[in-house]
Design an enzyme around this catalytic site. Structure first.
Site, PDB file in Angstrom:
ATOM      1  N   CYS A 103       2.776  -0.162   0.010  1.00 51.78           N
ATOM      2  CA  CYS A 103       1.578  -1.008   0.025  1.00 51.78           C
ATOM      3  C   CYS A 103       0.418  -0.340  -0.726  1.00 51.78           C
ATOM      4  CB  CYS A 103       1.203  -1.277   1.480  1.00 51.78           C
ATOM      5  SG  CYS A 103      -0.401  -2.032   1.721  1.00 51.78           S
ATOM      6  N   CYS A 106      -2.881  -0.099   1.298  1.00 55.97           N
ATOM      7  CA  CYS A 106      -2.742   0.943   2.332  1.00 55.97           C
ATOM      8  C   CYS A 106      -3.113   2.309   1.751  1.00 55.97           C
ATOM      9  CB  CYS A 106      -1.313   0.997   2.861  1.00 55.97           C
ATOM     10  SG  CYS A 106      -0.796  -0.505   3.706  1.00 55.97           S
TER      11      CYS A 106
END
Length: 180
Positions: A103, A106
């Site tokens: 991600c 993230c």
């Protein structure tokens, strides 16, 4: 794991005395065998001083006393094995970031979480849970997208934020749950 100790710990040095009769002989002898006895003489007063200091040699013992016990200034990795103790049973508010290694957002929010861990060391616990490694925790709290940040206090989920948000948003959330 790094600990924040510089502001709340101090070193205590204690001195203990031991009786050691074998060192009395050494104290009256010259410290080096190259000296002869007539070149190295002590007055009676010096002799008493040497004998008393050597007959009770001092042993210094140092130890650290720390009032910042378990003050973590890093992000702790949350897994099934430590979830109960780390989050549910914590006496401090816990900020949990659910993330995944694939991600992009993230990876953008991870440094912000690390900054918060350092800024609020000793006041909150910051934790990261990899949703790929711990799907049980993620499903228990209904995590459907990453990054998701949850705030826990007294073992209960209090607030959640989805997506990569600025630090100021997370600081506002943390501020609500800190005890003043």
């Amino acid at each position: 794991m790094s600990m924040a100790l510089e502001t709340c710990c101090f070193q205590v040095t204690t001195i203990a005395s031991l009786a050691a009769s074998t060192t009395r002989t050494w104290a009256l002898q010259p410290p080096h065998s190259a000296f002869s006895r007539d070149k190295f003489k002590y007055s009676p007063r010096q002799r008493r001083s040497i004998i008393s200091s050597v007959s009770r040699p001092s042993i210094r013992k140092s130890r650290f006393i720390c009032r910042a016990k378990n003050t973590v200034d890093e992000v702790v990795v949350g897994v099934e094995a430590n979830w109960e103790n780390l989050v549910i049973a914590s006496d401090k508010p816990v900020l949990v970031e659910f993330w995944a290694p694939w991600c992009g957002p993230c990876r953008m929010i991870a440094p912000v979480i690390k900054e918060l861990a350092k800024d609020y060391a000793g006041k909150i616990v910051c934790c990261q849970v990899n949703t790929d490694d711990c799907p049980g925790i993620a499903s228990r709290f209904g995590i459907r997208s990453v990054p998701t940040v949850l705030m826990f206090k007294d073992g209960e989920k209090k607030e959640s934020v989805i997506g990569a948000v600025p630090k100021s948003t997370l600081v506002g959330i943390v501020g609500k749950y800190l005890e003043v």
